[in-house]
Structures are given as C-alpha cells and as structure tokens.
Motif scaffolding. Sequence first.
Motif, PDB file in Angstrom:
ATOM      1  N   ALA A 203     -10.236   1.396   0.221  1.00  0.00           N
ATOM      2  CA  ALA A 203      -9.650   0.854   1.440  1.00  0.00           C
ATOM      3  C   ALA A 203     -10.548  -0.229   2.020  1.00  0.00           C
ATOM      4  O   ALA A 203     -10.074  -1.296   2.453  1.00  0.00           O
ATOM      5  CB  ALA A 203      -9.424   1.969   2.458  1.00  0.00           C
ATOM      6  N   VAL A 204     -11.856   0.030   2.034  1.00  0.00           N
ATOM      7  CA  VAL A 204     -12.800  -0.972   2.535  1.00  0.00           C
ATOM      8  C   VAL A 204     -12.823  -2.195   1.621  1.00  0.00           C
ATOM      9  O   VAL A 204     -12.841  -3.341   2.079  1.00  0.00           O
ATOM     10  CB  VAL A 204     -14.208  -0.365   2.671  1.00  0.00           C
ATOM     11  CG1 VAL A 204     -15.237  -1.447   2.980  1.00  0.00           C
ATOM     12  CG2 VAL A 204     -14.223   0.704   3.755  1.00  0.00           C
ATOM     13  N   LEU A 205     -12.799  -1.955   0.310  1.00  0.00           N
ATOM     14  CA  LEU A 205     -12.859  -3.070  -0.637  1.00  0.00           C
ATOM     15  C   LEU A 205     -11.628  -3.960  -0.562  1.00  0.00           C
ATOM     16  O   LEU A 205     -11.735  -5.182  -0.695  1.00  0.00           O
ATOM     17  CB  LEU A 205     -13.025  -2.529  -2.061  1.00  0.00           C
ATOM     18  CG  LEU A 205     -14.380  -1.904  -2.401  1.00  0.00           C
ATOM     19  CD1 LEU A 205     -14.402  -1.438  -3.850  1.00  0.00           C
ATOM     20  CD2 LEU A 205     -15.523  -2.886  -2.149  1.00  0.00           C
ATOM     21  N   THR A 206     -10.454  -3.378  -0.352  1.00  0.00           N
ATOM     22  CA  THR A 206      -9.259  -4.222  -0.272  1.00  0.00           C
ATOM     23  C   THR A 206      -9.271  -5.076   0.994  1.00  0.00           C
ATOM     24  O   THR A 206      -8.861  -6.240   0.967  1.00  0.00           O
ATOM     25  CB  THR A 206      -7.984  -3.362  -0.341  1.00  0.00           C
ATOM     26  OG1 THR A 206      -6.854  -4.218  -0.489  1.00  0.00           O
ATOM     27  CG2 THR A 206      -7.787  -2.515   0.906  1.00  0.00           C
TER      28      THR A 206
ATOM     29  N   ALA B   1      -3.493   2.070  -5.669  1.00  0.00           N
ATOM     30  CA  ALA B   1      -2.768   2.241  -4.410  1.00  0.00           C
ATOM     31  C   ALA B   1      -3.166   1.202  -3.374  1.00  0.00           C
ATOM     32  O   ALA B   1      -2.380   0.899  -2.468  1.00  0.00           O
ATOM     33  CB  ALA B   1      -3.006   3.652  -3.862  1.00  0.00           C
ATOM     34  N   PHE B   2      -4.369   0.640  -3.486  1.00  0.00           N
ATOM     35  CA  PHE B   2      -4.841  -0.344  -2.510  1.00  0.00           C
ATOM     36  C   PHE B   2      -4.883  -1.756  -3.085  1.00  0.00           C
ATOM     37  O   PHE B   2      -5.571  -2.623  -2.550  1.00  0.00           O
ATOM     38  CB  PHE B   2      -6.217   0.062  -1.980  1.00  0.00           C
ATOM     39  CG  PHE B   2      -6.166   1.206  -1.018  1.00  0.00           C
ATOM     40  CD1 PHE B   2      -5.851   1.000   0.313  1.00  0.00           C
ATOM     41  CD2 PHE B   2      -6.403   2.507  -1.444  1.00  0.00           C
ATOM     42  CE1 PHE B   2      -5.786   2.048   1.203  1.00  0.00           C
ATOM     43  CE2 PHE B   2      -6.340   3.571  -0.566  1.00  0.00           C
ATOM     44  CZ  PHE B   2      -6.026   3.347   0.768  1.00  0.00           C
ATOM     45  N   THR B   3      -4.159  -1.988  -4.156  1.00  0.00           N
ATOM     46  CA  THR B   3      -4.019  -3.352  -4.662  1.00  0.00           C
ATOM     47  C   THR B   3      -2.898  -4.067  -3.920  1.00  0.00           C
ATOM     48  O   THR B   3      -1.937  -3.442  -3.462  1.00  0.00           O
ATOM     49  CB  THR B   3      -3.711  -3.357  -6.172  1.00  0.00           C
ATOM     50  OG1 THR B   3      -2.525  -2.587  -6.417  1.00  0.00           O
ATOM     51  CG2 THR B   3      -4.879  -2.767  -6.952  1.00  0.00           C
TER      52      THR B   3
ATOM     53  N   TYR C 254       0.806  -1.216   0.000  1.00  0.00           N
ATOM     54  CA  TYR C 254       0.000   0.000   0.000  1.00  0.00           C
ATOM     55  C   TYR C 254       0.843   1.271   0.000  1.00  0.00           C
ATOM     56  O   TYR C 254       0.322   2.351  -0.299  1.00  0.00           O
ATOM     57  CB  TYR C 254      -0.926   0.028   1.218  1.00  0.00           C
ATOM     58  CG  TYR C 254      -1.913  -1.110   1.277  1.00  0.00           C
ATOM     59  CD1 TYR C 254      -2.556  -1.560   0.123  1.00  0.00           C
ATOM     60  CD2 TYR C 254      -2.202  -1.754   2.472  1.00  0.00           C
ATOM     61  CE1 TYR C 254      -3.449  -2.605   0.177  1.00  0.00           C
ATOM     62  CE2 TYR C 254      -3.104  -2.802   2.532  1.00  0.00           C
ATOM     63  CZ  TYR C 254      -3.723  -3.227   1.381  1.00  0.00           C
ATOM     64  OH  TYR C 254      -4.621  -4.264   1.431  1.00  0.00           O
ATOM     65  N   LEU C 255       2.110   1.168   0.344  1.00  0.00           N
ATOM     66  CA  LEU C 255       2.970   2.351   0.467  1.00  0.00           C
ATOM     67  C   LEU C 255       4.018   2.334  -0.638  1.00  0.00           C
ATOM     68  O   LEU C 255       5.215   2.366  -0.385  1.00  0.00           O
ATOM     69  CB  LEU C 255       3.633   2.385   1.847  1.00  0.00           C
ATOM     70  CG  LEU C 255       2.679   2.278   3.047  1.00  0.00           C
ATOM     71  CD1 LEU C 255       3.450   2.360   4.352  1.00  0.00           C
ATOM     72  CD2 LEU C 255       1.600   3.346   2.990  1.00  0.00           C
ATOM     73  N   LYS C 256       3.550   2.295  -1.863  1.00  0.00           N
ATOM     74  CA  LYS C 256       4.451   2.222  -3.002  1.00  0.00           C
ATOM     75  C   LYS C 256       4.002   3.207  -4.096  1.00  0.00           C
ATOM     76  O   LYS C 256       3.573   4.310  -3.802  1.00  0.00           O
ATOM     77  CB  LYS C 256       4.487   0.788  -3.537  1.00  0.00           C
ATOM     78  CG  LYS C 256       5.151  -0.215  -2.599  1.00  0.00           C
ATOM     79  CD  LYS C 256       6.604   0.114  -2.369  1.00  0.00           C
ATOM     80  CE  LYS C 256       7.283  -0.922  -1.468  1.00  0.00           C
ATOM     81  NZ  LYS C 256       6.826  -0.807  -0.066  1.00  0.00           N
ATOM     82  N   LEU C 257       4.074   2.788  -5.336  1.00  0.00           N
ATOM     83  CA  LEU C 257       3.899   3.682  -6.484  1.00  0.00           C
ATOM     84  C   LEU C 257       2.542   4.365  -6.497  1.00  0.00           C
ATOM     85  O   LEU C 257       2.449   5.581  -6.725  1.00  0.00           O
ATOM     86  CB  LEU C 257       4.098   2.889  -7.778  1.00  0.00           C
ATOM     87  CG  LEU C 257       3.958   3.689  -9.076  1.00  0.00           C
ATOM     88  CD1 LEU C 257       5.004   4.794  -9.151  1.00  0.00           C
ATOM     89  CD2 LEU C 257       4.073   2.765 -10.281  1.00  0.00           C
ATOM     90  N   GLY C 258       1.466   3.610  -6.266  1.00  0.00           N
ATOM     91  CA  GLY C 258       0.139   4.204  -6.313  1.00  0.00           C
ATOM     92  C   GLY C 258      -0.020   5.335  -5.321  1.00  0.00           C
ATOM     93  O   GLY C 258      -0.536   6.415  -5.655  1.00  0.00           O
TER      94      GLY C 258
END
Length: 487
Positions: free
Chosen positions: A107-110, A264-266, A81-85
């Motif tokens: 965020a909820v969906l991930t 970002a949340f993948t 989660y703390l990368k390119l996105g």
Amino acid sequence: MDPPRLSRSPSDDDESSPILGNFGSETSLILVHDDEPSTPFSISDDADDDEDPQSPELEVRRHWSPAMQPSLVFLYLLSPYLKLGAMLLPNTQLPLKFGIPALAVFAVLTAFARQIWYMLARYFRKADFEDLVLDAFARGRGKERLRAWLRTMVRAGTGMLRVLLAAIYLREAVHNILPVLPEDLPVPPRPALTVAFALVLAPFASAETLVAKRVVYATGASILSYIGWFTCVAVAHAHGTLQINPGWLRMGAFWQGITVTAFAFTSSSTLALYASLKAGIPHSGLSKSPATRSFRTLSSLSVGLAVGFTLPLAFFAAQMPAVILQDPLDLQTPIVAFNSLTLLLGIPSILVTTPSLPVSERLQRSTTIPISKYLLFVLVVLLTLVPTRIARILSDILLASACMSTFFLPAAIHITVHFFKQPLSIVIPQRPATPSAADELLQRKEDALQRRQWRKRVIWDIGVWVLLLPVGGGGFVWGFGRIVGKW
C-alpha cells in the motif's frame, strides 16, 4: 556530491512541442527567490498546486487530456484496487505475520510509485506516459529511430497489459457464474455466457475517454458491487461458511500469497489522471488550488480507502474455516454474482485506456466506426476462450507485467533521469545569448538551485533505490525461481 554544472533545457531538441513550445528565449527567465525556489522538481512542489502557485513556466501541459473533476479522478484512482487481486486475498491463507506487513508495504509502495510518476511529470512538464519514457531514455538529436522503436514498444507493452487484464477479468466473470447455472442447459454454458457478457460490454467498446458517462457509471457501479461482495464475504466468514474462490485454482504459478497482495495494489493511468485533474483546474494566475484538487491528496485517500476494504481480507485469509458449515442465508450465490459483476463492470475503463491498433488511414476514413477499438474488444473476447493451460500462463504474464509497470518502471525512470542524465535547467534560458556577466550570475544561480534540489531529493532517491533493488530485484529472483521450480 554536487550535480553537474551543465544543465539542459527541457526543450533543447523539441522546441516545436505543443507542450513546451511557448518557452521561448525571451520568456524562459523567471524570478526565483533564494528562500524558496520555484522549480519544476522540489519537495515543496510535491504537495501539488495547493501549495505551489500555478506558474505558467511550471505548468504541466497535455492539451488532449479530458478535464476531470477531483471526484471523478478519485473514482478512477480507487477502482483498480477493488478488483481481482483484492477478491483473491481471502484464498491466500497467509498467516497474519506475513499478510498484514505485506499489505501495508505494498500500500505504501503504490502511493510512493504514484508520487514518483507525478514528480516525473512535473520535472519534464509532460503528463503523457509515452513522451515521458521517450524523454527519459532517448532524448536528443540523432535518436529518431530509437524513439520510434521505443514508442512502438511502449504502446505494445501498454496494450498487452490492458488486453490481458480485460481478458482475465472477463474470463473470471464467466467462470464464477458457471457453478451456479443449471446443469441441463441446451448449449455449452461457457461459450454462451462469454458471448452474452460480450454483448453487454459491446456498447462500452466504442467509448473514447474516461469521462464518457457510460464508463463513469460502470466504474462507479463496479465499486458498489465490490462493497456488496465485501459485505457478503464478511458475513459468510463470521458464520463459518466462506468458501474458496474457484478462480484461485485457475491462476498460474506466480499467484501466491504475497504476490497476490502486490497485484491487488497495482494500478495504471496515473499520468493520464493527473493531466486530466490539472486540465480541470481553472487558470487563476498565481492563486493556489484547494487541497481537494491535490493529486497527492486524492492518491493518498484512494490508497487509504483501499486498505480499509482489503485489510479485513487478510484476517479472513489467516482464519479460513477448516469445516464449511451449513448457512441458511446461502450467501455463496450473491458472493459469486457480486464477484462477476465487479470484474465485468471494471472492463470498460480498461478498454478506454488501451492504445489503439495501427489501422490504415484509408480504412479509418471509410467508416465512422472505431475499428481499432472493436478489434481490441474482439481480441479480449477470444483470449477469454483459450484453454486453461494457456490462461494460466497469461495470468502469470499479467501479474508480472502489472507489478513491473506499477513498482519497477517509475523507479527505473527516476534513476535513469536523475543519476545518468544531465539535469534539466531551472533558470537558464533555452538559447543563451553571448556570454556576459549576467550569464555568469545566472549560471551561479542555476548551480545553487541544482544543489538545493539534489539535497531535497535525497530521501526520494533512497526510496526509489529500495523500490528498484530489494523489491524489484527480489521479485525478479523469486519469479525466476518459480519458473525453474526451485520454490
């Protein structure tokens, strides 16, 4: 609508499986209380083993998973989660009325998607992604060719996603540094810097598992580097000196405000991390595990912390300065350095989880060098050097594949398993003996438990259909429209 009366055992055609091979006809009967059924798939079980005793009949087995402590599992759950996105979010310029809801929704969906993977692993009593897909779409006798084809497709798709992700990370790490290099270099800066970064990453290419110390340290350092980048970006925004990330201009047509938020949340490797967490829990009969070893707890904490480090970026995106002021601190250089370092240190964990290439057994025996891993690493480096036009296409493929594997695929498997397949048996033995009164009573108990499971799963089914149709279907329609130039 009640579920079908007939149910199938989880190993009716795979009795020799190392995961389920110990479920014999004499051991498959379990004691089930009417007030709280102990089943492989129920809402009461979904809180992980801190709320459900460790029953041998329900335990998810994956003996090749390296055991991990909860802190290490949490590290790998948070890192994607703390990368390119996330680092591209300040460039999206999304108004707050769109940026905040989009961030909250994804965020909820991930977290929901990770829970679906966990529940599927509990249901099949397997935590291997390939085996789970095969059992969902090609289970039963006479489907060997389909299973072989599906296994090849799953490995190829997973490998493509990992390789593209590592290549884009490496490419952006190189391109971010180029503007701060001297202009009078004796060699072309891009190929030289790519080779230099590749040499730095080479020792990580041979790592076998995520528990390798060099991979753990690199992943932890990437999170610390992201925190450094986040701090510099926040200070620069406060001083009105935050600039557009040049990488934003190199991305493809799919990289828009909301899709970047989704990217970002993948994440990936959810099932492998769950299996490693379970492998690290000592067997203690029917005792309960502490909440710190709950996969759902760790997953929720990782998503919550990721939101804390991305939510301010949505405000930065909506309030980008119209005029860049002069800043005596000159934070652009540390921002670029932290950006590249975060991406570079995030590559080792991706390489470890990439499926190996099909290398002949004779070649494998002839050397102790992991040939497949190094070939994959070379492929990543070569993709880093492709022209910008091709790189944009690859970045679009990466975004679409990452979103599909994170949000769409678990929903599709859940729907397939629970709406188009017969339910796995709960208390019925694998190979029932001659029908008797006891068998009839057992069948009634099975039917009662299946109905109870269906009622408990209704809320999850609704959420999965929402994930599959409005989110997944809407994403397909939007992507098609972007390709044909409608919007």
